[in-house]
Design a protein around this motif. Structure first.
Motif, mmCIF file in Angstrom:
data_model
loop_
_atom_site.group_PDB
_atom_site.id
_atom_site.type_symbol
_atom_site.label_atom_id
_atom_site.label_comp_id
_atom_site.label_asym_id
_atom_site.label_seq_id
_atom_site.Cartn_x
_atom_site.Cartn_y
_atom_site.Cartn_z
ATOM 1 N N TYR A 60 0.850 -1.190 0.000
ATOM 2 C CA TYR A 60 0.000 0.000 0.000
ATOM 3 C C TYR A 60 0.887 1.241 0.000
ATOM 4 O O TYR A 60 1.795 1.368 0.822
ATOM 5 N N ARG A 61 0.641 2.126 -0.948
ATOM 6 C CA ARG A 61 1.366 3.399 -1.035
ATOM 7 C C ARG A 61 0.390 4.545 -0.810
ATOM 8 O O ARG A 61 -0.635 4.633 -1.476
ATOM 9 N N ASP A 62 0.733 5.408 0.147
ATOM 10 C CA ASP A 62 -0.089 6.566 0.440
ATOM 11 C C ASP A 62 0.793 7.813 0.405
ATOM 12 O O ASP A 62 2.010 7.737 0.621
ATOM 13 N N THR A 63 0.191 8.953 0.125
ATOM 14 C CA THR A 63 0.951 10.197 0.026
ATOM 15 C C THR A 63 0.250 11.299 0.814
ATOM 16 O O THR A 63 -0.935 11.210 1.144
ATOM 17 N N LYS B 85 -5.820 13.773 -3.550
ATOM 18 C CA LYS B 85 -5.623 12.457 -2.954
ATOM 19 C C LYS B 85 -4.820 11.594 -3.930
ATOM 20 O O LYS B 85 -5.009 11.679 -5.139
ATOM 21 N N ASP B 86 -3.961 10.741 -3.380
ATOM 22 C CA ASP B 86 -3.033 9.986 -4.231
ATOM 23 C C ASP B 86 -2.577 8.745 -3.474
ATOM 24 O O ASP B 86 -1.742 8.843 -2.572
ATOM 25 N N SER B 87 -3.118 7.586 -3.818
ATOM 26 C CA SER B 87 -2.730 6.342 -3.145
ATOM 27 C C SER B 87 -2.914 5.176 -4.096
ATOM 28 O O SER B 87 -3.588 5.296 -5.127
ATOM 29 N N ALA B 88 -2.317 4.038 -3.746
ATOM 30 C CA ALA B 88 -2.432 2.852 -4.587
ATOM 31 C C ALA B 88 -2.234 1.604 -3.736
ATOM 32 O O ALA B 88 -1.514 1.626 -2.727
ATOM 33 N N PHE B 89 -2.882 0.513 -4.157
ATOM 34 C CA PHE B 89 -2.830 -0.756 -3.440
ATOM 35 C C PHE B 89 -2.482 -1.855 -4.427
ATOM 36 O O PHE B 89 -3.072 -1.937 -5.510
#
Length: 392
Positions: free
Chosen positions: A309-312, A324-328
């Protein structure tokens, strides 16, 4: 995004401790003459040939292709060692990656793109190396898929290969000053200390080799690690200087933090990691990556799985509005070992992008918005691979 064979020098240097069973990942080191004990003095040729069939889909577009490096990076290398006496050895390593499906070099700008170093190794004082080599980021084996440049969610989310209207870049969604520590660092000078009570440390300094640039370093960092034969714990801190995109010699410092744990009994491997990337440029954002993984070996079989999981925070969209900017990501794998050097594998995984996130998976570009070079938002690239490898 290039894979080291199973484990870096760090783990073996720490010794095997008193574990009852040999760690599973340690058995894979036999592919490298540096670690397998077969070369006490002289020069050894080694390498891997990996080929597979890969299916990818994203944004309604699909691709079926042959692909090199689905389990191991296809490569060949020379490792040399000379006993100088008194517990001191001279060593060198030259290694080049290639694409087995076409015969092309993996990197058209560098023949020895994976390793090119010479150094001294002392059983008493530690090890020093000069040249292109693995840096002081988290060791590649912290990812249960080995940070391979194809079938690894950790590779693509951890290094954050982001597509923008200007092309592809590492952490480029964070802002103009963002960059990344490469898996293998040019011009690196490293020192690895001897192990004491399971602890050791590695230091790295890499000059930019650019006249007039300030600071003179392109990267510098430190890695502290502890290993008891079953559990490996490490923490890293690196400073990397990246261009601001304005040209000239202007650079921005990026602070990169990492923490990793690997528990390997030989019957089960459990892995966890945390990374943070923070460029020191006004209005640039910060990214944090959380990873969990496992390997379950059963005889000739091995089952792998990882979630990333990447969150910013602090990121902005192209109009400079907060966004918002995230990826799983998820990756699943199965290996069947035919021998100590040959095996078959299957991989399947995806990355789900949220907000303005546009992270790639397995080198497949995201579709672009109509009439624009900007990638589509909210995409979910998917990859499935079947292949085989042979290490020599």
């Amino acid at each position: 995004m290039k894979k080291c064979i199973a484990m870096s020098a760090a783990l073996l240097t720490l010794g095997t401790g008193t574990a009852d069973a040999e760690p599973y990942q340690m058995t894979l080191l036999s592919a490298l003459p540096e670690f397998n004990g077969s070369l006490r003095e002289g020069v050894a040729l080694y390498g891997s040939v990996d080929m597979g069939i890969n299916y990818q889909t994203v944004g309604g577009k699909s691709l079926v292709q042959t692909q090199s490096g689905g389990e191991w990076t296809s490569k060949f290398g020379l490792f040399g060692r000379e006993d100088l006496g008194g517990g001191l050895r001279a060593e060198f390593n030259l290694e080049s990656g290639f694409l087995a499906n076409s015969g092309a070099m993996q990197d058209n700008t560098s023949f020895l793109n994976r390793q090119a170093w010479v150094g001294l190794n002392s059983s008493t004082y530690g090890r020093v190396r000069f040249g292109k080599q693995i840096g002081t980021g988290l060791p590649l084996f912290v990812d249960v898929f080995g940070t391979v440049g194809t079938n690894s969610a950790y590779t693509w989310l951890g290094t954050a290969v982001v597509q923008t209207s200007k092309g592809f870049g590492y952490n480029s969604d964070l802002g103009a000053g963002a960059t990344q520590l490469p898996a293998r660092v040019n011009n690196a000078i490293t020192y690895l200390s001897p192990s004491f009570a399971g602890f050791s440390t590695e230091l790295m300094y890499a000059p930019s080799n650019v006249a007039g640039q300030s600071p003179t370093a392109a990267a510098q960092g430190a890695l502290l690690q502890w290993y008891d034969g079953t559990t490996y714990v490490t923490g890293t801190y690196n400073q990397v200087w990246g261009a601001t995109g304005t040209g000239g010699t202007s650079t921005v410092r990026n602070d990169l933090y990492g923490f990793g744990v690997v528990y390997d009994t030989g019957k089960i491997v459990l892995s966890g990691a945390f990374n943070q990337y923070a460029p020191k440029l006004a209005n640039d954002g910060i990214a944090r990556v959380y990873t969990l993984g496992t390997i379950w070996p059963v005889g000739r079989n091995a089952f792998r799985a990882s979630v990333v999981y990447r969150d910013t925070s602090g990121v902005h969209d192209p109009a400079n509005n907060p966004a918002k900017d995230s990826a799983f990501g998820v990756m699943l794998g199965y290996d069947y070992t035919l021998s100590k050097r040959t095996g078959l594998y299957a991989r399947a995984g995806f990355i789900r992008n949220y907000g303005i996130s546009t992270v790639l998976l397995n080198n497949n570009p995201l579709p672009t918005q109509t009439g624009s070079t900007a990638p589509e938002l909210g995409t979910t690239p998917v990859t499935v691979s079947l292949g085989m490898y042979h290490n020599f």
